[in-house]
Write an enzyme that holds these catalytic residues in place. Structure first.
Site, short mmCIF file in Angstrom:
data_model
loop_
_atom_site.label_atom_id
_atom_site.label_comp_id
_atom_site.label_asym_id
_atom_site.label_seq_id
_atom_site.Cartn_x
_atom_site.Cartn_y
_atom_site.Cartn_z
N GLU A 1 0.86 -1.20 0.00
CA GLU A 1 0.00 0.00 0.00
C GLU A 1 0.88 1.23 0.00
OE1 GLU A 1 -2.20 -0.33 3.62
OE2 GLU A 1 -3.03 -2.27 3.07
N ASP B 1 1.65 10.32 4.12
CA ASP B 1 2.23 11.06 5.22
C ASP B 1 1.19 12.01 5.78
OD1 ASP B 1 4.16 11.61 6.95
OD2 ASP B 1 5.39 12.82 5.62
N TYR C 1 -6.95 2.12 5.78
CA TYR C 1 -5.99 1.06 5.44
C TYR C 1 -6.02 -0.12 6.40
CZ TYR C 1 -3.28 3.68 8.90
OH TYR C 1 -2.87 4.33 10.03
N CYS D 1 21.43 45.50 14.13
CA CYS D 1 21.55 46.81 14.78
C CYS D 1 22.99 47.31 14.80
CB CYS D 1 21.00 46.74 16.19
SG CYS D 1 22.01 45.71 17.27
N CYS E 1 17.94 45.68 20.23
CA CYS E 1 18.10 45.32 18.82
C CYS E 1 16.73 45.00 18.21
CB CYS E 1 19.03 44.11 18.77
SG CYS E 1 19.07 43.29 17.19
S1 IVH Z 1 -0.68 0.25 8.79
C1 IVH Z 1 -0.15 -2.18 12.40
N1 IVH Z 1 -0.94 1.31 6.42
O1 IVH Z 1 2.20 4.98 9.01
C2 IVH Z 1 -0.32 -1.36 11.20
N2 IVH Z 1 -0.08 2.67 8.16
O2 IVH Z 1 4.16 3.95 11.58
C3 IVH Z 1 -0.05 0.06 11.42
N3 IVH Z 1 0.43 4.95 7.47
O3 IVH Z 1 0.71 5.06 12.16
C4 IVH Z 1 -0.33 0.97 10.35
N4 IVH Z 1 -0.21 4.77 5.38
O4 IVH Z 1 -0.03 6.72 10.38
C5 IVH Z 1 -0.56 1.51 7.68
N5 IVH Z 1 -1.25 2.11 4.28
C6 IVH Z 1 -0.88 2.31 5.53
C7 IVH Z 1 -0.38 3.57 5.98
C8 IVH Z 1 0.01 3.69 7.29
C9 IVH Z 1 0.29 5.58 6.30
C10 IVH Z 1 0.98 5.57 8.68
C11 IVH Z 1 0.13 5.42 9.89
C12 IVH Z 1 0.93 4.65 10.88
C13 IVH Z 1 2.33 4.89 10.40
C14 IVH Z 1 3.22 3.71 10.67
#
Ligand code: IVH
Length: 678
Positions: free
Chosen positions: A121, A125, A232, A418, A438
């Site tokens: 996936e 961010d 996700y 200054c 300043c």
């Molecule tokens: S899965 C146990 N899937 O990345 C599974 N996280 O440190 C945990 N994030 O906290 C998360 N896209 O904020 C997962 N497709 C995705 C994601 C995703 C972004 C972020 C999420 C998570 C951090 C992982």
């Protein structure tokens, strides 16, 4: 002393320092949305902590940052406990590291040669959230917080058109959906333009913009921000019968949730993952949003179960990070910034360069040692890096492209603003302007005074402050409280409504808690944390001003440096005059949570552990502090009482070993009641 004890002592000291630093950066990143260091620097500190703890396991406490995800939730939203903890992901940074991950889970945990089916996936961010649907209706939405408890942001999430309020049937009776709230790059750029126009702070990057927009107490503000969500994963799924992760995502999409299915790809084995990684990396720049890598998950839920999780991260998934973005540009000049304490720091002015949708025209050079280390000269071609967050860094100079006309950067001998004298204190790398009048220092002091964590005066951005100064309306922070509507009308684009709003915000700031005023005054070495400690002990600035070094140092967490700085500050005639003026103008900070001077909890250190039944741990800790005690995070010889609820673990063991008095929740409450009655 045996050498091992010396080493252990040094390790313990370093460990404590790293824990403090990481907690502070967690708070800056997760709660205040104002990171001060890059992700890479954070990772370095974190890795050092983990290595130390691996070598000296006895240093590990259950509240070590290595055991927590993110930061404890901010106080302004009510807490939401995640029924299933929201974990974080382990990072891998190269194909080699990914291959190691794949081999390790197959060999060490699954004892199989055969390739694993993975789902790849995009790793968006943004901000991780959880949406709980009860009988198909959005009941609660929360942030990740520290992984076990987040903040209640239900109202804010309800403003997102991509987060449905009801699910399309068939849906389970109870469903926790997890996803990432983010902002498209185009929307981010527009949002920053709007913020600047309105005199508000612009956001450093899309992630901060998303976090800042989501964590608004007024959901109407969130509603105006272009936030979107991609789901996700899941937490609780009552009566779920699916066998694979991909299947679960398809089900979520059928229920009307927004899932990035077009970019969710199932692949076979590590080879498949690497191929998809190369493909995605090549397309990274053409996406509408920022991704910092991809997330690779074991598809089969039975295998996921078999693999299980560590305390922070699952073994069945990994974040396969992209390398930080780098671009080449030219150093057109080195600007000198004079901070509110007179510190002069160099900033590289760059030929503007677009790095992943964010235009970069400045880079932090940190300090003069850094300039010398990199040998940066004006005119140099350099490589700059934006590691997803914060201010970009100059990574290296392309010395081979020098023509000979580049100019070295000299440490200033007079203030660039200054012209005042500059001094370099012994043991410091920073030269400082010593003229307290300043103009640059004035601007920075006022900016700091009105900033969000200090007096929080909305509507006074840098632009407005500069105008007020150049119009001669404001010279010190006291002048802010002397302005009337006429004064404000002299500013650009200042109409009746805005002027009223600003005057109202200024008026309200008069009654902020004392810690904010203390922090806002910009006393050296007095950050927010220290300001809070001081404000709890001294109910007014006057009593604090009278404290002597000995009295100050006797306060837990206040050291000699802070004490000296406070004494210098209150002895300075300029500051004395300013404080007098603020008082005369009606700035009367409210008391911090009152500290009782005598009673069973005064001066006592308590540790709360386990799950309490009558109140949350945070509430219990607040109560302790209100009654004059100190709520500590870990048990040590200095602990007076351990309050242990059910499911207390290692802290209870440690307290028993140390012979510390252990209280049940009832005993603790009884104690606080007798205290409140005194
Ligand atoms: S899965 C146990 N899937 O990345 C599974 N996280 O440190 C945990 N994030 O906290 C998360 N896209 O904020 C997962 N497709 C995705 C994601 C995703 C972004 C972020 C999420 C998570 C951090 C992982």
């Amino acid at each position: 002393m045996p050498i091992d004890d010396i080493n252990r002592g040094a390790a313990a000291a370093r460990h404590a320092k790293l824990c403090d630093e990481l907690r502070r950066h967690n708070h800056l990143y997760h709660v205040l949305d104002r990171p001060e260091i890059s992700d890479a620097d954070y990772d370095r500190l974190f890795r050092e902590l983990v290595e130390l703890e691996n070598t000296w396991p006895e240093l590990v406490a259950s509240d070590s940052p290595s055991r927590m995800v993110g930061a404890a939730p901010a106080e302004k939203f009510s807490p939401v406990v995640h029924a299933v903890p929201m974990l974080s992901l382990k990072n891998v940074k190269s194909p080699e590291e990914f291959l190691e991950f794949d081999t390790s889970i197959r060999k060490n945990f699954l004892a199989r040669e055969e390739a694993i089916d993975y789902v790849c996936e995009m790793k968006l961010d943004g901000v991780a959230v959880e949406l709980t649907y009860e009988h198909g209706i959005l009941a609660t939405a929360s942030t990740r917080g520290d992984g076990s408890t987040g903040e209640n942001i239900t109202e804010n999430i309800r403003t997102l058109s991509s987060a449905p309020r009801t699910l399309a049937p068939p849906f389970p009776p109870l469903l926790d959906v997890r996803g990432e709230v983010y902002i498209d790059l185009k929307d981010f750029q527009q949002l920053n333009r709007d913020q600047e126009e309105a005199g508000e702070r612009s956001f450093a990057n899309p992630r901060n913009a998303a976090a800042g927009s989501l964590r608004q107490l007024d959901a109407a503000i969130t509603a105006r921000r272009p936030l979107k969500i991609f789901c996700y994963g899941t937490g609780r799924w009552q009566d779920g019968h699916h066998k694979s992760h991909l299947e679960s995502l398809q089900r979520l999409a059928e229920m009307g949730l927004r899932v990035n299915l077009a970019e969710t790809v199932s692949v076979r084995g590590a080879e498949g993952v690497l191929e998809h990684y190369r493909n995605l990396l090549a397309r990274r720049d053409s996406l509408p949003f920022e991704i910092d890598g991809m997330v690779v998950k074991v598809n089969d839920l039975a295998l996921q179960q078999e693999l299980g999780a560590l305390s922070r991260t699952p073994r069945w998934a990994v974040a396969f990070k992209f390398p930080p973005r780098q671009e080449e540009t030219i150093v057109e000049g080195v600007g000198l910034q004079v901070g509110r304490t007179g510190a002069i720091t160099p900033v590289a002015h760059l030929k503007p360069v677009n790095i992943s949708g964010v235009t970069v025209s400045r880079a932090s050079l940190h300090n003069w040692d850094e300039i010398a280390r990199l040998d940066i000269r004006v005119g140099d071609h350099v490589v700059v890096e934006r590691a997803g967050d914060v201010i970009p860094d100059v990574v290296r100079v392309l010395a081979e492209r020098r023509t000979g006309s580049e100019q070295t950067v000299e440490i200033p001998t007079v203030c660039p603003d200054c012209g005042g004298p500059v001094r370099k204190n012994e043991g410091e790398v920073v030269p400082r302007c010593t003229n307290s009048h300043c103009p640059s220092q004035t601007v920075e002091r006022i900016k700091h005074f009105v900033s969000r964590n200090a007096m929080d005066i909305e509507g006074l951005g840098e632009k407005q402050i500069l105008q007020l100064i150049s119009l001669g309306k404001v010279k010190t922070v006291a002048d802010l409280y002397r302005m009337d509507k006429e004064d404000l009308f002299a500013m650009e684009r200042m109409g009746d409504v805005l002027a009223d709003k600003l005057l109202h915000a200024i008026e309200q700031s008069k009654f902020r808690p004392m810690s904010r005023l203390l922090f806002g005054l910009g006393i050296r070495h007095v950050g927010m944390h220290t300001a809070k400690i001081l404000a709890k002990r001294f109910t007014s600035l006057d009593t604090l001003a009278q404290a002597d070094a000995e009295g100050l140092i006797s306060i837990h967490e206040i050291g000699g440096k802070v004490a000296e700085s406070l004494i210098d500050f209150f002895a300075d005639p300029v500051q004395k005059q300013l404080l007098g003026q603020l008082r005369d103008l009606g700035v009367s900070p409210t008391e911090e949570a009152v500290v009782r001077q005598n009673g069973p909890l005064t001066g006592k250190t308590l540790v709360i552990t386990g799950t309490l039944e009558r109140m949350s741990r945070k509430e219990a800790e607040d109560l302790v502090e209100r009654l004059g005690g100190r709520a500590a995070g870990s048990v040590s010889k200095k602990t007076d009482y351990l309050v242990a609820g059910p499911a207390a673990g290692s802290k209870l063991d440690k307290a028993q070993k140390l012979g510390i008095r252990i209280l049940t929740e009832d005993e603790f409450l009884q104690m606080t009641r007798s205290e409140e009655g005194t």
